[in-house]
Design an enzyme around this catalytic site. Structure first.
Site, PDB file in Angstrom:
ATOM      1  CG  ASP A   1      57.348  35.817  36.316  1.00 23.54           C
ATOM      2  OD1 ASP A   1      58.335  35.093  36.541  1.00 23.54           O
ATOM      3  OD2 ASP A   1      57.434  36.977  35.883  1.00 23.54           O
TER       4      ASP A   1
ATOM      5  CD  GLU B   1      60.956  38.362  41.029  1.00 23.92           C
ATOM      6  OE1 GLU B   1      61.223  38.988  42.071  1.00 23.92           O
ATOM      7  OE2 GLU B   1      60.323  38.861  40.084  1.00 23.92           O
TER       8      GLU B   1
ATOM      9  CD  GLU C   1      64.862  42.409  36.412  1.00 23.48           C
ATOM     10  OE1 GLU C   1      64.191  41.382  36.631  1.00 23.48           O
ATOM     11  OE2 GLU C   1      64.346  43.535  36.275  1.00 23.48           O
TER      12      GLU C   1
END
Ligand code: KIV
Length: 249
Positions: free
Chosen positions: A81, A111, A173
């Site tokens: 990440d 993200e 998600e």
């Protein structure tokens, strides 16, 4: 494995497993289980460092976790990440992605859709993993997203844009199953769901939930496959009692 192998798995209808790991011992376990993608998640902030938010973990810490995972699972495909703020502008994003690759990652996960940063990383030949739907780095609530038509359409459009960058996969998600299905059918890239229903091309869960390594309430979509919390507390109690009884030597 290579990016092409994940695309082939999608094409052949073979579900992809991804799990988070943060250190050598558990990475070794995941490699022994032949999990296809190991994610060094920024959930390390919560589960490893005891912080409140994923946004609190630093770039330095992510490099240390990635390096530890690489040592434990040298043959696995490792996704790391990009921590909060590390991808907000293209030059820094590329530098930070390069640091994670040098620490042992095969791909970096980002993200949302910071397009210029994503492009800068892709142009250097670094594998990308997208992350859409609920975005823990910036979320103010952990409720399901994409419930309204408008929100679902926005996430769908983001997925289509992301797909043009040929990411290694797209994590979805906590979105409705119908949206997970629609995106999975519309993208070439494999989708990896976490609370996105059963139609995604793979699934990801946090290791600490899978192994039940804590006493806390699980997210609605997480499942336990073991109870390390109970086993660990019992083992520590037994250890303590052996010490007390002076039978350990
Ligand atoms: O950091 C993480 O654990 C993640 C998963 C929730 C996909 O990004």
């Amino acid at each position: 494995m290579l990016k092409e192998d994940f695309y082939a798995m999608k094409k052949n209808g073979m579900p992809i497993s991804m799990i988070t790991v943060y250190d050598s011992a558990f990475a070794r376990m995941a490699e022994a289980a032949e999990i296809e993608m190991l994610l060094v998640g920024d959930s390390a902030a919560n589960v490893m460092l005891g912080m409140n938010k994923t946004a609190e973990v630093s770039m330095e810490a992510m490099c240390i976790f990635t390096n530890a995972v690489k040592r434990g699972a040298p043959n696995s495909y490792i996704v790391s990440d990009m921590p909060f703020g590390s991808d907000s502008e293209p030059k820094a994003a590329l530098q930070n992605a390069t640091r994670l690759i040098e620490a042992g990652a095969n791909a970096v996960k980002i993200e949302g859709l910071p397009l210029e940063s994503l492009r800068a990383i892709k142009e250097k030949g670094i594998d990308l993993v997208g992350h859409l739907g609920l975005l823990p780095q910036t979320a103010t609530s952990f409720k399901q997203v994409g419930k309204s038509d408008e929100e679902a359409e926005k996430i769908f459009e983001q997925a289509k844009v992301l797909d043009t960058l040929e990411p290694c996969s797209i994590v979805l998600e906590h979105v409705p199953e119908a949206l997970g299905k629609k995106i999975s059918q519309a993208t070439n890239a494999p989708t990896i769901g976490i609370g996105a229903g059963s139609y995604t091309d793979g699934q990801v869960l946090v290791m600490h939930d899978v192994l039940r390594m804590h006493p806390f309430k699980l997210p609605p979509f997480a499942k336990n496959f073991a109870n390390f919390w109970e086993a660990g507390v019992n083992a520590f109690c037994d250890y303590k009692s052996w010490v007390r009884k002076k039978i350990l030597y």
